[in-house]
Design a protein around this motif. Structure first.
Motif, PDB file in Angstrom:
ATOM      1  N   VAL A 279     -50.958  39.716 -63.191  1.00  0.00           N
ATOM      2  CA  VAL A 279     -50.514  38.613 -62.533  1.00  0.00           C
ATOM      3  C   VAL A 279     -51.386  38.172 -61.561  1.00  0.00           C
ATOM      4  N   ALA A 280     -51.714  38.996 -60.667  1.00  0.00           N
ATOM      5  CA  ALA A 280     -52.728  38.413 -59.530  1.00  0.00           C
ATOM      6  C   ALA A 280     -53.891  37.708 -60.060  1.00  0.00           C
ATOM      7  N   VAL A 281     -54.386  38.095 -60.959  1.00  0.00           N
ATOM      8  CA  VAL A 281     -55.921  37.710 -61.520  1.00  0.00           C
ATOM      9  C   VAL A 281     -55.552  36.480 -62.273  1.00  0.00           C
ATOM     10  N   GLU A 282     -54.388  36.446 -63.106  1.00  0.00           N
ATOM     11  CA  GLU A 282     -54.273  35.065 -63.912  1.00  0.00           C
ATOM     12  C   GLU A 282     -53.783  33.795 -62.793  1.00  0.00           C
ATOM     13  N   HIS A 283     -53.379  34.256 -61.714  1.00  0.00           N
ATOM     14  CA  HIS A 283     -52.892  33.315 -60.671  1.00  0.00           C
ATOM     15  C   HIS A 283     -53.853  33.135 -59.658  1.00  0.00           C
ATOM     16  N   GLY A 284     -55.187  33.597 -59.962  1.00  0.00           N
ATOM     17  CA  GLY A 284     -56.170  33.347 -59.229  1.00  0.00           C
ATOM     18  C   GLY A 284     -56.373  33.972 -57.519  1.00  0.00           C
ATOM     19  N   VAL A 285     -55.456  34.986 -57.380  1.00  0.00           N
ATOM     20  CA  VAL A 285     -55.430  35.445 -56.041  1.00  0.00           C
ATOM     21  C   VAL A 285     -56.481  36.153 -55.762  1.00  0.00           C
ATOM     22  N   HIS A 286     -57.269  36.726 -56.820  1.00  0.00           N
ATOM     23  CA  HIS A 286     -58.567  37.368 -56.553  1.00  0.00           C
ATOM     24  C   HIS A 286     -59.719  36.454 -56.366  1.00  0.00           C
ATOM     25  N   ALA A 287     -59.765  35.343 -56.778  1.00  0.00           N
ATOM     26  CA  ALA A 287     -61.229  34.580 -56.516  1.00  0.00           C
ATOM     27  C   ALA A 287     -61.137  33.101 -57.058  1.00  0.00           C
ATOM     28  N   ALA A 288     -59.974  32.357 -57.203  1.00  0.00           N
ATOM     29  CA  ALA A 288     -59.817  31.175 -57.718  1.00  0.00           C
ATOM     30  C   ALA A 288     -60.732  30.332 -57.030  1.00  0.00           C
ATOM     31  N   PRO A 289     -60.750  30.149 -55.584  1.00  0.00           N
ATOM     32  CA  PRO A 289     -61.320  29.137 -54.844  1.00  0.00           C
ATOM     33  C   PRO A 289     -63.048  29.040 -55.321  1.00  0.00           C
ATOM     34  N   TRP A 290     -63.523  30.241 -55.689  1.00  0.00           N
ATOM     35  CA  TRP A 290     -64.882  30.042 -56.280  1.00  0.00           C
ATOM     36  C   TRP A 290     -65.064  29.487 -57.467  1.00  0.00           C
ATOM     37  N   ARG A 291     -63.882  29.297 -58.193  1.00  0.00           N
ATOM     38  CA  ARG A 291     -63.842  28.553 -59.565  1.00  0.00           C
ATOM     39  C   ARG A 291     -63.661  27.060 -59.317  1.00  0.00           C
ATOM     40  N   GLU A 292     -62.564  27.071 -58.521  1.00  0.00           N
ATOM     41  CA  GLU A 292     -61.739  25.453 -58.632  1.00  0.00           C
ATOM     42  C   GLU A 292     -62.720  24.706 -57.804  1.00  0.00           C
ATOM     43  N   ASN A 293     -63.115  25.246 -56.564  1.00  0.00           N
ATOM     44  CA  ASN A 293     -63.976  24.439 -55.692  1.00  0.00           C
ATOM     45  C   ASN A 293     -63.373  22.943 -55.406  1.00  0.00           C
ATOM     46  N   ARG A 294     -62.345  23.236 -54.912  1.00  0.00           N
ATOM     47  CA  ARG A 294     -61.639  21.941 -54.556  1.00  0.00           C
ATOM     48  C   ARG A 294     -61.089  22.014 -53.214  1.00  0.00           C
ATOM     49  N   ALA A 295     -60.880  20.903 -52.420  1.00  0.00           N
ATOM     50  CA  ALA A 295     -60.293  21.105 -51.003  1.00  0.00           C
ATOM     51  C   ALA A 295     -58.912  21.793 -50.995  1.00  0.00           C
ATOM     52  N   GLY A 296     -58.677  22.760 -49.989  1.00  0.00           N
ATOM     53  CA  GLY A 296     -57.793  23.452 -49.758  1.00  0.00           C
ATOM     54  C   GLY A 296     -57.471  24.791 -50.742  1.00  0.00           C
ATOM     55  N   ALA A 297     -58.503  24.700 -51.686  1.00  0.00           N
ATOM     56  CA  ALA A 297     -58.556  26.171 -52.727  1.00  0.00           C
ATOM     57  C   ALA A 297     -58.344  27.362 -51.692  1.00  0.00           C
ATOM     58  N   HIS A 298     -58.801  27.650 -50.570  1.00  0.00           N
ATOM     59  CA  HIS A 298     -58.790  28.747 -50.039  1.00  0.00           C
ATOM     60  C   HIS A 298     -57.437  28.966 -49.361  1.00  0.00           C
ATOM     61  N   VAL A 299     -56.713  27.752 -48.894  1.00  0.00           N
ATOM     62  CA  VAL A 299     -55.559  27.781 -48.315  1.00  0.00           C
ATOM     63  C   VAL A 299     -54.625  28.122 -49.332  1.00  0.00           C
ATOM     64  N   ALA A 300     -54.520  27.524 -50.752  1.00  0.00           N
ATOM     65  CA  ALA A 300     -53.762  27.968 -51.864  1.00  0.00           C
ATOM     66  C   ALA A 300     -53.798  29.479 -52.081  1.00  0.00           C
ATOM     67  N   ARG A 301     -54.980  29.978 -52.346  1.00  0.00           N
ATOM     68  CA  ARG A 301     -55.133  31.372 -52.355  1.00  0.00           C
ATOM     69  C   ARG A 301     -54.509  32.098 -51.319  1.00  0.00           C
ATOM     70  N   ALA A 302     -54.647  32.056 -50.224  1.00  0.00           N
ATOM     71  CA  ALA A 302     -54.144  32.665 -49.131  1.00  0.00           C
ATOM     72  C   ALA A 302     -52.612  32.634 -49.271  1.00  0.00           C
ATOM     73  N   ALA A 303     -51.946  31.465 -49.666  1.00  0.00           N
ATOM     74  CA  ALA A 303     -50.604  31.310 -49.897  1.00  0.00           C
ATOM     75  C   ALA A 303     -50.141  32.465 -51.000  1.00  0.00           C
ATOM     76  N   LYS A 304     -50.932  32.362 -51.965  1.00  0.00           N
ATOM     77  CA  LYS A 304     -50.569  33.177 -53.003  1.00  0.00           C
ATOM     78  C   LYS A 304     -50.687  34.597 -52.709  1.00  0.00           C
ATOM     79  N   LEU A 305     -51.548  35.079 -52.016  1.00  0.00           N
ATOM     80  CA  LEU A 305     -51.860  36.386 -51.723  1.00  0.00           C
ATOM     81  C   LEU A 305     -50.391  36.754 -50.819  1.00  0.00           C
ATOM     82  N   PHE A 306     -50.002  35.815 -49.833  1.00  0.00           N
ATOM     83  CA  PHE A 306     -48.619  35.979 -48.905  1.00  0.00           C
ATOM     84  C   PHE A 306     -47.613  36.310 -49.870  1.00  0.00           C
ATOM     85  N   VAL A 307     -47.535  35.499 -50.834  1.00  0.00           N
ATOM     86  CA  VAL A 307     -46.313  35.699 -51.659  1.00  0.00           C
ATOM     87  C   VAL A 307     -46.492  36.721 -52.696  1.00  0.00           C
ATOM     88  N   TRP A 308     -47.578  37.085 -53.506  1.00  0.00           N
ATOM     89  CA  TRP A 308     -47.631  38.338 -54.218  1.00  0.00           C
ATOM     90  C   TRP A 308     -47.744  39.531 -53.697  1.00  0.00           C
TER      91      TRP A 308
END
Length: 542
Positions: free
Chosen positions: A91-120
């Motif tokens: 679940v964590a990997v499929e939702h990009g909690v591991h490394a999505a910002p390096w793949r998505e490369n869009r504004a806010g990607a690290h914020v989105a990933r931090a929020a997912k880490l907080f939740v999961w």
């Protein structure tokens, strides 16, 4: 006649949306990742669901098992995990909690990933160790362009592909780090593991590592002494020819918490690795990884505080004592509101630092300077507050909270780890001093951030002025480092709460943490605080 009628017992906190937490969602929008809210809410419902919570309970109760040899006597060095460990990882990997910002490369990607880490992270914290290390490994690996070109797409892949096989042939990879040695701890410069050139572009590593977590990761970034000094190496578990690298798992650590995650002592018995960065530049190379995992330490501590408040407030809402619900008892309201204030302060600073990470990665030098100091300060304070917070939240459940079935002992055992990981309290405090000494512009960036709330609250203004005075006197500053860094963390949180938090929370924070009349224990908020508004903001939602 029955002798066992069950009354006044609290129903389990299940099937709620963990992401439905106002400070988190407001931070997500404010820091440029509002686009991620639909997926975050989906993940929040999974995290708060009965299935994921049961996965988390089982993996913590059923510890990893080390198998050094197979039945025939062949050395295999493998760790067996409970099957639900892999469910959580997937679940964590499929939702990009591991490394999505390096793949998505869009504004806010690290914020989105931090929020997912907080939740999961409100399921099981143990499996997030390899998730965090995978996220943090990417920028360090980029010091070797050839390795990065091959492995970065696999590290950021949304596929969890478990098993020891040639890394380049897998659909997705998990990374770890291996730095700590028994004689040095945080003082990695005295590491004794050696790396000798093999003549084919690789190095042969020999030595012992005292603490290597997630040893079933596909690859590790590790420190060893090369001819040119302490250097960083890429060390896979399986070599390109398909043979096992000579990484021997000596034993698993029997830890206080983080029990679902295997942490091991390892021996490099002529293991092969490839240089990342230049010889002698091991610390500057791997520190890029450390700084990102430090952010995750702060986020994880904030998530733990949110769990504690949610469970304590849920219990108090349903439990009666002395003729009234616990949550209607004035002193319990003081305790719960104080816990809620601490959790919101931790969340708001965590999201602000995630936003600074995004902007620093995009080239904003001012944000990079603020992040450099703000992260060191916040890692120290937020992580330091977590154990006391967990203990108080547990006590809100009384004897029920001391029982394993409540889940609160697991939270309590987990709470000290982020403060120890990636540099314990003294290391974080001294790193803050180091940042100020080596990069004075970070101090300007820090005060520039804090003073955005100038005039909002006289207690905050007075605390900022006092802090400036503290920083003007460098006599005995290493001895005073913890007190100085604590003051910095508090004024930063106070500023952020006044600018972005609920007015009742900001007022309670300044009235307690900054006004000089703060009690030692939680539940010592002064009179006049709007506990009704604070608790309404903190209440869990379906």
């Amino acid at each position: 006649m029955t002798t066992h009628e069950v009354t006044n017992q609290v129903p389990p906190l299940r099937d709620h949306d963990v992401a439905a937490y106002a400070p988190l969602l407001e931070g997500l929008e404010r820091e440029g990742a509002g686009w991620a809210e639909p997926e975050l809410r989906e993940l929040g419902k999974l995290a708060g669901g009965e299935q994921a919570q049961e996965w988390a309970r089982l993996v913590e109760r059923n510890h990893p098992i080390l198998h050094t040899h197979d039945r025939y006597g062949h050395r295999i060095d493998e760790v067996e995990f409970h099957p639900h460990w892999h469910d959580l990882m997937k679940v964590a990997v499929e939702h990009g909690v591991h490394a999505a910002p390096w793949r998505e490369n869009r504004a806010g990607a690290h914020v989105a990933r931090a929020a997912k880490l907080f939740v999961w992270g409100q399921t099981d914290a143990g499996h997030l160790c390899p998730i965090s290390m995978t996220y943090a490994a990417v920028p360090a690996l980029r010091a070797n362009a050839e390795l990065a070109n091959t492995y970065e797409p696999l590290l950021s892949s949304p596929v969890y592909d478990y098993g020891l096989r040639v890394p380049s042939g897998k659909k997705g990879l998990i990374a770890g780090m291996s730095m700590t040695e028994k004689q040095g701890g945080s003082d990695v410069r005295v590491n004794t593991t050696t790396a000798k050139p093999a003549g084919d572009g690789s190095y042969v590593l020999t030595g012992h590592k005292w603490f290597t977590s997630a040893p079933m990761s596909d690859l590790f970034l590790t420190l060893a002494q090369a001819p040119g000094g302490l250097s960083c190496f890429f060390v896979p578990r399986v070599l390109p020819d398909g043979t096992r690298n000579a990484i021997r798992l000596q034993r698993l650590k029997d830890k206080l918490g983080n029990r679902s995650n295997a942490s091991s002592e390892i021996e490099y018995e002529g293991a092969h690795g490839w240089l990342v960065g230049e010889e002698g530049r091991g610390v500057p190379t791997i520190i890029q990884m450390v700084n990102l995992t430090r952010l995750d330490c702060a986020i994880s501590s904030a998530a733990g505080m949110r769990i504690g408040v949610a469970q304590a407030q849920h219990h108090a809402t349903h439990r009666s004592a002395f003729g009234a619900k616990l949550i209607d008892q004035p002193l319990m309201r003081n305790v719960l509101a104080d816990l809620a204030v601490e959790a919101e302060a931790a969340t708001v600073v965590g999201m602000r630092l995630a936003g600074a990470t995004d902007r620093a990665m995009a080239g904003d030098e001012s944000e990079a300077m603020f992040r450099r100091l703000g992260l060191a300060v916040s890692k120290y304070w937020v992580c330091k507050r977590a154990p006391a917070h967990a203990a108080e939240a547990l006590e809100c459940l009384g004897g029920n909270g001391y029982v394993e079935e409540s889940g609160m002992p697991r939270l309590y055992r987990e709470s000290p780890l982020p403060s120890i990981w990636e540099g314990s309290g003294n290391v974080a405090a001294l790193d803050s001093l180091r940042a100020m000494a080596k990069q004075p512009e970070s101090v300007e960036a820090f005060f520039g951030e804090v003073e955005l709330a100038s005039g909002a609250d006289p207690r905050l203004d007075e605390a900022v002025a006092k802090l400036r005075k503290q920083l003007s006197d460098f006599d005995d500053i290493e001895y005073r480092a913890r007190r100085v860094v604590e003051s910095m963390a508090l004024v930063l949180q106070g500023s952020l709460l006044h600018r972005h938090g609920h007015p009742a929370v900001a007022d309670a924070f300044c009235a307690s943490r900054l006004d000089g009349d703060w009690g030692i224990a939680f539940g010592t908020l002064p009179s006049g605080v709007d506990t009704e508004a604070i608790l309404a903001r903190s209440a869990t939602q379906g």
